[in-house]
Design a protein around this motif. Structure first.
Motif, PDB file in Angstrom:
ATOM      1  N   LYS A  77      -0.755   9.734   1.823  1.00 41.82           N
ATOM      2  CA  LYS A  77      -0.246  10.339   0.803  1.00 41.82           C
ATOM      3  C   LYS A  77      -0.805  11.051   0.301  1.00 41.82           C
ATOM      4  CE  LYS A  77       2.493   8.666  -2.311  1.00 41.82           C
ATOM      5  NZ  LYS A  77       3.321   6.975  -3.545  1.00 41.82           N
ATOM      6  N   SER A  78      -2.844  10.538   0.196  1.00 38.97           N
ATOM      7  CA  SER A  78      -3.586  11.217  -0.707  1.00 38.97           C
ATOM      8  C   SER A  78      -4.163  12.277   0.457  1.00 38.97           C
ATOM      9  CB  SER A  78      -4.908  10.654  -0.704  1.00 38.97           C
ATOM     10  OG  SER A  78      -5.028  10.117  -0.026  1.00 38.97           O
ATOM     11  N   GLN A  93      -1.410   4.672   1.230  1.00 40.91           N
ATOM     12  CA  GLN A  93      -2.341   5.275  -0.051  1.00 40.91           C
ATOM     13  C   GLN A  93      -3.215   6.617   1.206  1.00 40.91           C
ATOM     14  OE1 GLN A  93      -4.604   1.960  -1.445  1.00 40.91           O
ATOM     15  NE2 GLN A  93      -3.286   2.277  -3.512  1.00 40.91           N
ATOM     16  N   GLN A 134      -7.525   6.478  -3.702  1.00 35.66           N
ATOM     17  CA  GLN A 134      -6.455   5.492  -4.457  1.00 35.66           C
ATOM     18  C   GLN A 134      -5.626   6.026  -5.693  1.00 35.66           C
ATOM     19  OE1 GLN A 134      -8.819   1.715  -4.655  1.00 35.66           O
ATOM     20  NE2 GLN A 134      -9.763   1.968  -2.668  1.00 35.66           N
ATOM     21  N   SER A 141      -3.013   8.585  -4.446  1.00 34.95           N
ATOM     22  CA  SER A 141      -1.460   7.899  -4.718  1.00 34.95           C
ATOM     23  C   SER A 141      -0.714   7.525  -4.747  1.00 34.95           C
ATOM     24  CB  SER A 141      -2.166   7.494  -3.338  1.00 34.95           C
ATOM     25  OG  SER A 141      -2.847   6.057  -3.790  1.00 34.95           O
ATOM     26  N   LYS A 142      -1.187   7.616  -6.540  1.00 35.06           N
ATOM     27  CA  LYS A 142      -0.672   6.808  -7.474  1.00 35.06           C
ATOM     28  C   LYS A 142       0.634   7.847  -7.134  1.00 35.06           C
ATOM     29  CE  LYS A 142      -4.797   4.734  -9.566  1.00 35.06           C
ATOM     30  NZ  LYS A 142      -5.548   5.119 -10.721  1.00 35.06           N
ATOM     31  N   ILE A 190      -7.880  -0.019   1.066  1.00 32.45           N
ATOM     32  CA  ILE A 190      -7.388   0.801   1.333  1.00 32.45           C
ATOM     33  C   ILE A 190      -6.200   0.960   2.238  1.00 32.45           C
ATOM     34  CG2 ILE A 190      -8.192   2.712   2.342  1.00 32.45           C
ATOM     35  CD1 ILE A 190      -7.370   4.731  -0.240  1.00 32.45           C
TER      36      ILE A 190
END
Length: 239
Positions: A212-213, A209, A235, A238-239, A205
């Motif tokens: 952001k998460s 990511q 993951q 974080s999109k 990862i």
């Protein structure tokens, strides 16, 4: 007033996390805590530096006010002192045994300093704490690294934050300051899992990511209590 406290900003995830926090309009101030200050200036960034093992004895108010030549941080210190703010804390503090020099020093950084920061944040009024742990964290693990991460998780739970987010990333991808041969080999072997989207919680990862998460989870008011966030969920978040 919304305030974010952050430790570990010189590390891989920490730098990305600071970047994500500064991008948000949610936080009026981000207070970075570490051994030394970063070579970074931002209107919403306040930096505190010193011996983190002694953080409970820091005169944080004086440190902040000394950076406020025009008195612009008076409202910040008053809000914290009078508990008229919402505080969330983020920790990506961590090292390796090689960097630390011994198992004892590793434990001091990855456990003791994390707990010291968490207790200090709780004393200041933080209701949320978000910690970067590791995929194999387990206080009963025979692997020392995973054992320490697991013990740190358990001791953080005992502090009884309203919301405790424990993030367990798999192998981290990103631009490190130092070369780690073992991680480089593992990255080469495991990176195809990222491309093929296989074994979601096991595949590597990226640092951004994770960052952001963490911010996304912290800003979700519906999330409470103790949460374990695995690599696959990070993951997706974080999109």
């Amino acid at each position: 007033m919304n305030i974010a406290l952050i430790s570990g900003t010189s590390g891989l995830v920490g730098m990305q996390l600071l970047h994500q926090l500064l991008k948000q309009n949610t936080y009026d101030y981000i207070i970075s805590v570490g051994r030394r200050k970063l070579a970074l200036k931002h209107a919403n960034l306040v930096q505190l530096a010193g011996n983190m093992s002694q953080i409970q004895n820091w005169d944080w108010e004086d440190q902040i006010n000394s950076q406020s030549l025009g008195g612009e941080y008076v409202s910040l210190t008053q809000a914290i002192k009078e508990k008229k703010c919402t505080i969330q804390a983020f920790s990506s503090l961590g090292t390796t045994i090689k960097q630390a020099g011994s198992k004892e020093k590793f434990f001091e950084i990855d456990h003791d300093l994390v707990l010291a920061f968490a207790k200090w944040a709780k004393r200041l009024g933080a209701n949320g704490f978000y910690y970067v742990s590791a995929l194999g964290a387990d206080p009963q693990s025979s692997v020392f690294y995973n054992e320490v991460k697991g013990k740190t998780e358990e001791d953080l739970k005992a502090l009884d934050f309203e919301h405790l987010g424990i993030f367990r990333p798999s192998l981290l991808l990103g631009n490190r300051n130092e070369f780690r041969f073992g991680e480089k080999v593992a990255t080469i072997l495991m990176k195809p899992l990222v491309w093929l989207k296989l074994f979601k919680n096991m595949r590597p990862i990226y640092d951004y990511q994770v960052a952001k998460s963490m911010v996304k989870v912290a800003l979700d008011d519906s999330r409470k209590g103790v949460e374990i966030i695995p690599s696959g969920e990070m993951q997706d978040l974080s999109k």
